[in-house]
Design a protein around this motif. Sequence first.
Motif, PDB file in Angstrom:
ATOM      1  N   THR A 103       6.874  -1.786   4.627  1.00 28.41           N
ATOM      2  CA  THR A 103       6.425  -2.771   3.819  1.00 28.41           C
ATOM      3  C   THR A 103       5.127  -3.148   4.510  1.00 28.41           C
ATOM      4  O   THR A 103       3.966  -3.541   3.601  1.00 28.41           O
ATOM      5  N   ILE A 104       4.795  -3.083   5.745  1.00 30.73           N
ATOM      6  CA  ILE A 104       3.559  -3.567   6.254  1.00 30.73           C
ATOM      7  C   ILE A 104       2.261  -2.542   5.881  1.00 30.73           C
ATOM      8  O   ILE A 104       1.295  -3.030   5.633  1.00 30.73           O
ATOM      9  N   SER A 105       2.886  -1.256   5.558  1.00 28.06           N
ATOM     10  CA  SER A 105       1.881  -0.527   5.356  1.00 28.06           C
ATOM     11  C   SER A 105       1.427  -0.633   3.869  1.00 28.06           C
ATOM     12  O   SER A 105       0.044  -0.513   3.549  1.00 28.06           O
ATOM     13  N   VAL A 106       2.377  -0.808   2.954  1.00 30.67           N
ATOM     14  CA  VAL A 106       2.088  -1.033   1.766  1.00 30.67           C
ATOM     15  C   VAL A 106       1.117  -2.296   1.532  1.00 30.67           C
ATOM     16  O   VAL A 106       0.134  -2.147   0.726  1.00 30.67           O
ATOM     17  N   PHE A 107       1.776  -3.285   2.191  1.00 28.14           N
ATOM     18  CA  PHE A 107       0.886  -4.655   2.001  1.00 28.14           C
ATOM     19  C   PHE A 107      -0.424  -4.300   2.672  1.00 28.14           C
ATOM     20  O   PHE A 107      -1.462  -4.978   2.146  1.00 28.14           O
ATOM     21  N   ALA A 108      -0.472  -3.851   3.737  1.00 28.57           N
ATOM     22  CA  ALA A 108      -2.037  -3.347   4.222  1.00 28.57           C
ATOM     23  C   ALA A 108      -3.086  -2.903   3.297  1.00 28.57           C
ATOM     24  O   ALA A 108      -4.140  -3.172   3.091  1.00 28.57           O
ATOM     25  N   LEU A 109      -2.498  -1.621   2.781  1.00 28.54           N
ATOM     26  CA  LEU A 109      -3.224  -0.897   1.684  1.00 28.54           C
ATOM     27  C   LEU A 109      -3.492  -1.964   0.686  1.00 28.54           C
ATOM     28  O   LEU A 109      -4.777  -1.922   0.012  1.00 28.54           O
ATOM     29  N   PHE A 110      -2.617  -2.502  -0.206  1.00 30.34           N
ATOM     30  CA  PHE A 110      -2.782  -3.601  -1.036  1.00 30.34           C
ATOM     31  C   PHE A 110      -3.822  -4.728  -0.868  1.00 30.34           C
ATOM     32  O   PHE A 110      -4.662  -4.989  -1.602  1.00 30.34           O
ATOM     33  N   THR A 111      -3.748  -5.044   0.361  1.00 31.06           N
ATOM     34  CA  THR A 111      -4.754  -6.043   0.971  1.00 31.06           C
ATOM     35  C   THR A 111      -6.095  -5.400   0.899  1.00 31.06           C
ATOM     36  O   THR A 111      -7.034  -6.253   0.549  1.00 31.06           O
ATOM     37  N   VAL A 112      -6.389  -4.555   1.543  1.00 39.20           N
ATOM     38  CA  VAL A 112      -7.742  -3.705   1.468  1.00 39.20           C
ATOM     39  C   VAL A 112      -8.332  -3.641   0.280  1.00 39.20           C
ATOM     40  O   VAL A 112      -9.340  -3.743  -0.302  1.00 39.20           O
ATOM     41  N   ILE A 113      -7.398  -3.152  -0.725  1.00 38.85           N
ATOM     42  CA  ILE A 113      -7.863  -2.998  -2.028  1.00 38.85           C
ATOM     43  C   ILE A 113      -8.019  -4.060  -2.580  1.00 38.85           C
ATOM     44  O   ILE A 113      -9.108  -4.311  -3.314  1.00 38.85           O
ATOM     45  N   LEU A 114      -7.559  -4.984  -2.922  1.00 37.54           N
ATOM     46  CA  LEU A 114      -7.795  -6.271  -3.253  1.00 37.54           C
ATOM     47  C   LEU A 114      -8.776  -7.097  -2.668  1.00 37.54           C
ATOM     48  O   LEU A 114      -9.758  -7.690  -3.394  1.00 37.54           O
ATOM     49  N   VAL A 115      -9.134  -7.066  -1.308  1.00 38.11           N
ATOM     50  CA  VAL A 115     -10.245  -7.566  -0.845  1.00 38.11           C
ATOM     51  C   VAL A 115     -11.499  -6.903  -1.331  1.00 38.11           C
ATOM     52  O   VAL A 115     -12.785  -7.422  -1.655  1.00 38.11           O
ATOM     53  N   ALA A 116     -11.629  -5.625  -1.416  1.00 36.53           N
ATOM     54  CA  ALA A 116     -12.710  -4.756  -1.688  1.00 36.53           C
ATOM     55  C   ALA A 116     -13.124  -4.961  -3.297  1.00 36.53           C
ATOM     56  O   ALA A 116     -14.157  -5.339  -3.496  1.00 36.53           O
ATOM     57  N   LEU A 117     -12.110  -4.978  -3.958  1.00 37.60           N
ATOM     58  CA  LEU A 117     -12.331  -5.466  -5.436  1.00 37.60           C
ATOM     59  C   LEU A 117     -12.879  -6.835  -5.572  1.00 37.60           C
ATOM     60  O   LEU A 117     -13.818  -7.018  -6.433  1.00 37.60           O
ATOM     61  N   MET A 118     -12.270  -7.953  -4.829  1.00 37.90           N
ATOM     62  CA  MET A 118     -12.997  -9.165  -4.971  1.00 37.90           C
ATOM     63  C   MET A 118     -14.535  -9.197  -4.617  1.00 37.90           C
ATOM     64  O   MET A 118     -15.251  -9.878  -5.162  1.00 37.90           O
TER      65      MET A 118
END
Length: 357
Positions: free
Chosen positions: A58-73
Amino acid sequence: MRASRLWVWFGVALVAVLFVFFLHTILTPFLIAMLLAYMFDPMVDRLEKVGLSRTWGTISVFALFTVILVALMVVLMPMLAKQLMKLYQLAPQVLDWLQNTALPWVQTKFGLSDGFWNFDKIKATISTHMGQAGDIAGVVLSRATASSLALVGFLVNLVLIPVVAFYLLRDWDILLAKIRGLLPRDREQQIVSLATECHDVLGAFVRGQLLVMLALGVIYSAGLMLLGLELGLLIGLLAGLASIVPYMGFIVGIGAALIAGLFQFGGDLYPMLGIVAVFMVGQALEGMVLTPLLVGDRIGLHPVAVIFAILAGGELFGFAGVLLALPVAAVIMVLVRHVHDLYKHSRAYKGDEEPEL
């Protein structure tokens, strides 16, 4: 006994509806968190199979999702802000074209009376507020800080969504097991079978169609930006979102892109043909690659059912109803299918059996 059980299920459904009706204003972050947990559960399951614990998966998936979201923003938000301002400035020109060119042609063609349209007030309003708009970020910030309570609520929801989604995703299998343990023993297999069908229908849409929408948004945006269209990113994302209904994204996107290209390129043939080519390529990729690969042969929700469910949910329960609309539509679709099968095998459909000769 059967009648009493039906009343129990009816009472449970009534309580659920009343719960959503009275608490829909605070349910939005929890429903978004449930949607995220539902979408990312297969990824965590795969990480568990390779040896990670549920928590670390769960931590790994959330970390990946957060990185992608921040980069897109970081990358997309400034570009979208500039294109929104460009669209805001272009609006009076579009109204002028409609009033002086398009609508007079329609009037002449269909014999309409003079003065059946009037854009002067609209143009004056847009022109008046354009000078006050300034920066998109400043407008949004000023509106948000106009009410300190609304700002606090927004920030709380912003923090609450990932926290709730994390715990739901970590304990997803445990929660499903506990829910299954509460099912009536003599109906467990039947209910699980119906739930599995609902999952297949909803999964075909959420994990399939939404990925198709994302891919089309990227294809359209990239193609239009490569052509030099100033509103390419905005129109491409809009077309991707509209692809929730088949062909709607193509129609909305190519129409908006051609209008924007007409004002930017002055009707030059080659850029306009390039815009058409971008959407034709996107439509071909959707039909031959994206839909077969991401959705496959799973039975998703019918486009009409999607439109009706979203509109009905929003009308009844606001944004929370929009989030609940598709799961409820999936359940209703499966139940209607089973009722249809029961009817086809019933005496009401077949009538009396024909006597054997």
